[in-house]
Motif scaffolding. Structure first.
Motif, short mmCIF file in Angstrom:
data_model
loop_
_atom_site.label_atom_id
_atom_site.label_comp_id
_atom_site.label_asym_id
_atom_site.label_seq_id
_atom_site.Cartn_x
_atom_site.Cartn_y
_atom_site.Cartn_z
N MET A 1 0.85 -1.18 0.00
CA MET A 1 0.00 0.00 0.00
C MET A 1 0.89 1.24 0.00
SD MET A 1 -2.86 1.40 2.69
CE MET A 1 -1.77 1.35 4.07
N LYS A 2 0.48 2.22 -0.81
CA LYS A 2 1.15 3.52 -0.84
C LYS A 2 0.11 4.57 -0.43
CE LYS A 2 5.10 2.30 -2.91
NZ LYS A 2 5.50 1.12 -2.23
N VAL A 3 0.60 5.65 0.17
CA VAL A 3 -0.29 6.70 0.66
C VAL A 3 0.09 8.02 0.02
CG1 VAL A 3 -1.09 7.97 2.69
CG2 VAL A 3 -0.62 5.51 2.86
N PHE A 4 -0.92 8.71 -0.47
CA PHE A 4 -0.76 10.07 -0.97
C PHE A 4 -1.48 10.99 0.01
CE2 PHE A 4 -2.93 13.64 -2.96
CZ PHE A 4 -1.85 14.34 -3.45
N SER A 5 -0.85 12.08 0.42
CA SER A 5 -1.54 13.03 1.28
C SER A 5 -1.10 14.45 0.94
CB SER A 5 -1.32 12.73 2.76
OG SER A 5 0.03 12.89 3.08
N THR A 6 -2.02 15.36 1.14
CA THR A 6 -1.74 16.77 0.87
C THR A 6 -2.67 17.63 1.72
OG1 THR A 6 -1.44 18.43 -0.86
CG2 THR A 6 -3.35 16.99 -1.08
N THR A 7 -2.24 18.85 1.93
CA THR A 7 -3.07 19.83 2.62
C THR A 7 -2.93 21.17 1.92
OG1 THR A 7 -1.32 20.50 4.14
CG2 THR A 7 -2.76 18.71 4.88
N CYS A 8 -3.92 22.00 2.07
CA CYS A 8 -3.81 23.38 1.58
C CYS A 8 -4.86 24.20 2.31
CB CYS A 8 -3.98 23.47 0.07
SG CYS A 8 -5.65 23.30 -0.54
N THR A 9 -4.75 25.51 2.14
CA THR A 9 -5.71 26.42 2.75
C THR A 9 -6.40 27.19 1.63
OG1 THR A 9 -4.30 26.66 4.70
CG2 THR A 9 -6.00 28.34 4.37
N PHE A 10 -7.73 27.17 1.67
CA PHE A 10 -8.51 27.95 0.71
C PHE A 10 -8.83 29.31 1.36
CE2 PHE A 10 -9.68 23.62 -0.76
CZ PHE A 10 -9.26 23.75 -2.08
N ASP A 11 -8.73 30.38 0.58
CA ASP A 11 -9.00 31.73 1.08
C ASP A 11 -10.50 32.03 1.01
OD1 ASP A 11 -6.31 32.14 1.54
OD2 ASP A 11 -5.97 33.04 -0.41
#
Length: 188
Positions: A1-11
């Motif tokens: 299993m591989k994991v992709f993760s990301t975060t960001c902030t919407f204005d």
């Protein structure tokens, strides 16, 4: 299993993001032209918590290599099952999805959340995305690893386009519904 993760902030505020979330596959999102249909399977509100639970079936037209179709069969049309929870009290949207098509070859389980930013809760929204990708190629570990790595890379590219498209939807929603609110105020 591989994991992709990301975060960001919407204005944008959580109210704007949680509302626009239902429009993210609309015609003016040119980054989601692969989505050909979104069908709501069920929608309920928990009377005690106020949480809105929605199940949807998302139909996509994917670009699948011809050699893969000849090897495993199937078509370029794929389906994703999504369950979302909108908690108006804690102001959190949680969306969990899994692929139904090709799930005997590749299993993708994605979780997305939107919640008010701790730095600026009234005007910014935190977005988190995690996908767990598992190739089901029997005992061939090298092949599994390659398939999972390629899938994570494709997921990363699609996620980037998806965020760009959602930004367009957010901008258009603010413009359209901001004008509507101004008209409503003027009429009062």
């Amino acid at each position: 299993m591989k994991v992709f993760s990301t975060t960001c902030t919407f204005d944008y505020s959580w109210d704007e993001v949680s509302t626009a979330n239902w429009r993210k596959y609309c015609p003016w999102n040119d980054k989601a032209t692969h989505v050909v249909g979104v069908d709501t399977v069920s929608r309920t509100v928990d009377p005690k918590t106020g949480i809105l639970r929605t199940e949807r079936l998302i139909t996509c037209d994917q670009s699948v290599p011809a050699w893969l179709l000849s090897l495993f069969g199937g078509s370029t049309t794929s389906h994703v099952y999504e369950v979302s929870y909108v908690d108006p009290i804690s102001k959190k949207v949680t969306m969990c999805s899994t692929n139904l098509t090709w799930s005997n070859v590749l299993n993708v389980r994605e979780t997305v959340t939107y919640s008010p930013s701790s730095a600026s809760p009234t005007s910014h929204t935190e977005f988190t995305q995690e996908a767990k990708i598992t190739a089901l190629c029997g005992g061939w570990q090298k092949i599994k690893n390659k398939v999972e790595e390629a899938s994570v890379e494709r997921f990363r590219e699609n996620a980037s386009r998806g965020r760009e498209g959602f930004e367009t939807v957010l901008e258009m929603s603010r413009r359209v519904f901001g004008e509507q609110r101004e008209l409503e105020k003027a009429l009062l």
